[in-house]
Design an enzyme around this catalytic site. Structure first.
Site, PDB file in Angstrom:
ATOM      1  CB  ALA A  29      -1.011  -0.184   1.152  1.00  0.00           C
ATOM      2  CD  GLN A 105       0.689  -6.903   0.625  1.00  0.00           C
ATOM      3  OE1 GLN A 105       1.493  -5.877   0.891  1.00  0.00           O
ATOM      4  NE2 GLN A 105       0.382  -7.465   1.530  1.00  0.00           N
ATOM      5  CG  HIS A 125      -4.667  -8.841  -2.197  1.00  0.00           C
ATOM      6  ND1 HIS A 125      -3.801  -7.807  -1.172  1.00  0.00           N
ATOM      7  CD2 HIS A 125      -4.262  -9.963  -1.850  1.00  0.00           C
ATOM      8  CE1 HIS A 125      -3.472  -8.588  -0.011  1.00  0.00           C
ATOM      9  NE2 HIS A 125      -3.828  -9.650  -0.440  1.00  0.00           N
ATOM     10  CB  CYS A 136     -20.871 -15.069 -19.085  1.00  0.00           C
ATOM     11  SG  CYS A 136     -20.309 -13.432 -19.502  1.00  0.00           S
ATOM     12  CB  CYS A 158     -22.544  -9.133 -17.807  1.00  0.00           C
ATOM     13  SG  CYS A 158     -21.762 -10.216 -19.183  1.00  0.00           S
TER      14      CYS A 158
HETATM   15 ZN    ZN Z   1     -22.149 -12.081 -18.402  1.00  0.00          ZN
END
Ligand code: ZN
Length: 257
Positions: A29, A105, A125, A136, A158
């Site tokens: 960080a 990180q 991370h 999907c 999406c």
């Molecule tokens: Zn999707």
């Protein structure tokens, strides 16, 4: 640290880098905050205005109001930070042929933005700049979704299947990306120099990596403003800001090549 001491230690780090055959740099960080990104844990950080529980995977997928909060936060963080001198110095070490990889990180994509190829960055991370459809598996760059937020959408889904979009960063209650962790572990065990920059080494399993490196006889350098549990094992300990220390180190590495 006094200027003379700092100078001396900077020379030592440059010597180690020049001699190293496989250098792994581990960033935390501290490297991001110097680009103006809030640290999640410190006072005034994100946890002050945002409930940490909302970063759990379970709540994100089960509660629409939590997702709405997330998107508001993402939108507000979006005037994306720029890489700082530390990121650029690390990229330059790569161009000089001195870097095996970066293990980070951080989830801010700033190493890549500073020119480091994506396959040289192991993001323990995940990455906040990429959105993943949980149904999907399609990925979207943040900018594309940001455009929809700017048009007033509150919870973008999406485009293909209308599944839930989630930042490709690791949330609480979510495992670390296994293949990334395996490759990061392998490279930590195979390096001969491991440099920690801007991490207090308290978040596991990420913080095991320098241990693996030391156990495999690599030399350890720690560049961090505060103490870490591994300070006693470091060959060089530099109490300095990443953005100040790394350009100096780079300059001296160049003098030695
Ligand atoms: Zn999707």
């Amino acid at each position: 640290m006094a200027e003379g001491v700092l100078d001396n230690l900077t020379d030592k780090v440059a010597d180690l880098i020049t001699k190293a055959k496989r250098l792994v740099i581990f960033t935390g960080a501290g490297v991001s905050t110097e680009s103006g990104l809030p640290d999640f844990r410190s006072p005034g950080g994100i946890w002050d205005s945002f409930d940490p529980d909302d970063f759990s995977y379970q709540r994100f997928i089960s509660d629409e109001s939590v997702r709405k909060k997330h998107w508001r936060l993402l939108k507000s963080l979006a005037p994306a930070a720029e890489p700082n001198a530390a990121h650029y110095a690390i990229t330059e070490l790569y161009r000089l042929g001195k870097l095996d990889c970066v293990i980070t990180q951080n989830v801010d994509n700033l190493h890549q933005k500073a020119g480091l190829p994506g396959d040289k960055v192991f993001e323990l991370h995940g990455n906040m700049q990429s959105l993943l459809c949980l149904d999907c598996g399609r990925r979207y760059p943040f900018d594309r979704v940001k455009a929809r937020l700017d048009e007033g959408e509150e919870i973008p889904d999406c485009e293909l299947c209308h599944g839930i979009l989630k930042p490709a960063a690791v949330f609480f209650g979510e495992p670390l990306p296994q293949r990334v962790l395996e490759e990061a572990t392998r490279r930590s065990r195979n390096c001969d120099l491991f440099i920690v920059i801007g991490s207090t080494l308290v978040i596991y399993p990420a913080a095991y990596l320098p241990d693996y490196a030391v156990a495999a006889s690599a030399k350890l350098v720690i560049i961090n403003l505060s103490a870490t549990p591994l300070d006693g094992q470091a060959e060089v300990l530099l109490r300095a800001k990443a953005g100040e220390a790394m350009p100096r180190v780079l300059k001296r590495v160049k003098e030695r090549l």
